[in-house]
Enzyme design. Sequence first.
Site, PDB file in Angstrom:
ATOM      1  CG  ASN A 208      79.754 138.371  59.522  1.00  0.00           C
ATOM      2  OD1 ASN A 208      79.444 138.560  60.581  1.00  0.00           O
ATOM      3  ND2 ASN A 208      79.737 136.827  58.899  1.00  0.00           N
ATOM      4  CG  ASP A 277      77.924 135.198  51.037  1.00  0.00           C
ATOM      5  OD1 ASP A 277      77.177 133.327  51.370  1.00  0.00           O
ATOM      6  OD2 ASP A 277      77.250 136.096  51.404  1.00  0.00           O
ATOM      7  CE  LYS A 335      69.812 136.852  50.577  1.00  0.00           C
ATOM      8  NZ  LYS A 335      70.553 138.019  51.369  1.00  0.00           N
ATOM      9  CE  LYS A 339      69.768 131.912  50.023  1.00  0.00           C
ATOM     10  NZ  LYS A 339      71.495 132.033  50.760  1.00  0.00           N
TER      11      LYS A 339
END
Length: 399
Positions: A208, A277, A335, A339
């Site tokens: 990325n 991911d 998130k 997480k």
Amino acid sequence: MQKNILLCISGGIAVYKAASLTSKLVQAGFHVKVIMTESACQFVTPLTFQALSRNPVYTDIFDEKDPSVIAHINLADWADLVIVAPATANSIGKLANGIADDMLTTTLLATRAPVWIAPAMNVHMYDHPAVKRNIERLYQDGYRFIEPSEGYLACGYVGKGRLEEPENITQLVEDHFTLNQNLLQGMSLLVTAGPTREKIDPVRFFSNLSSGKMGFAIAEQAAKLGAKVTLVTGPSHLIDPVNVKVIRIESASDMYDHVMEQFPLNDIVIKSAAVADYKPAITYNEKMKKQDGVLTIEFERTIDILKTLGTMKGDKVLVGFAAETGRIEEYAKKKLLSKNLDMVVANNVNEKGAGFQGDTNIVSFFMKNGVVKHLPMMDKKDVALELLNEVFAIWSEKK
Ligand code: PMT
């Protein structure tokens, strides 16, 4: 102790906002003195700034008001912080080239105080290669920039070039003086940065756009604030920050291994890395040969490192990033919960001036206790400082 701010005003339409900035700084309890260029005086008279700062305004290098001192040296030494707002292309150009031909530029060369530059100009001027070059040179020389925001400009254009709002500049000044330089003394921080590379074969990979700038800025600033810092980074051309232990890795699985190894040794973990991911289900040892027709590559999930840390965090502070392209608040909060984080730093990577590769970012902090803080466009190094300030507050609350 009351801090001394020297406000240097150069000539552009945004001078009217400098009046509001003067007033806000005085209201915030700072001692403010003002220098104006000749062009600045064409927009608003020195009398306005004299009344707002309750101090004489300096406009002429030869107009020595007190014979016992040399005004520009005296002002340069007096300042705890110098702000150039608005900073025109002309004043930026002079400073970048060491030109000192008036009260403002002469004082800027004489001061040892930190200098913050808040540019304001037409969008095309701001984009001009000469201006960009001068700004880059000043960055290298250690000057800090308060990036202009986007919006309607007095020249009729809409774009980047508006002087940052006076209340935001005042907030940055207040944060600067409340930030303890030894804030993170004795603490251990683990920071992750950059992209990961997931190999398809020896010459191809899936990755990325992350440059590592955001994570390196956090590591660099944390070390400056006294923390013991370990940086685990994916491939990046950036050089190791001073006083930071740097571990360079390639894939998400390498990052997982090193982060797991370092995790028990650290009090605070900040995961700004853009971890893949997915990875190719098969990595070929030989270069894949092209074939006729469509190529289908099967991907499988990587381990979510941050989520794993969330299940074992104990009393550590865990901060994640969220790179989004929409529904920022919804995804960031999701998130935060899923997480088990203390804080999420969300950035809209579609927004100009935010996200991947640039020197600036526009972030929002989402805290576990429900507090949300939106920051204006800032240099990544300043975003890092704001972030570390918040992290310290969370850490102190846990103790
Ligand atoms: O490096 P720069 O060019 O300066 O760009 C900065 C940045 C855009 C990369 C940075 O500001 C940023 O947003 N980083 C997080 C990028 C990201 O992967 O976000 P995410 O929303 O996909 O992941 C959420 C969090 O989970 C992140 O903290 C990430 O590190 C973590 N994660 C994700 C996947 C995975 N397998 N393991 C993880 O730990």
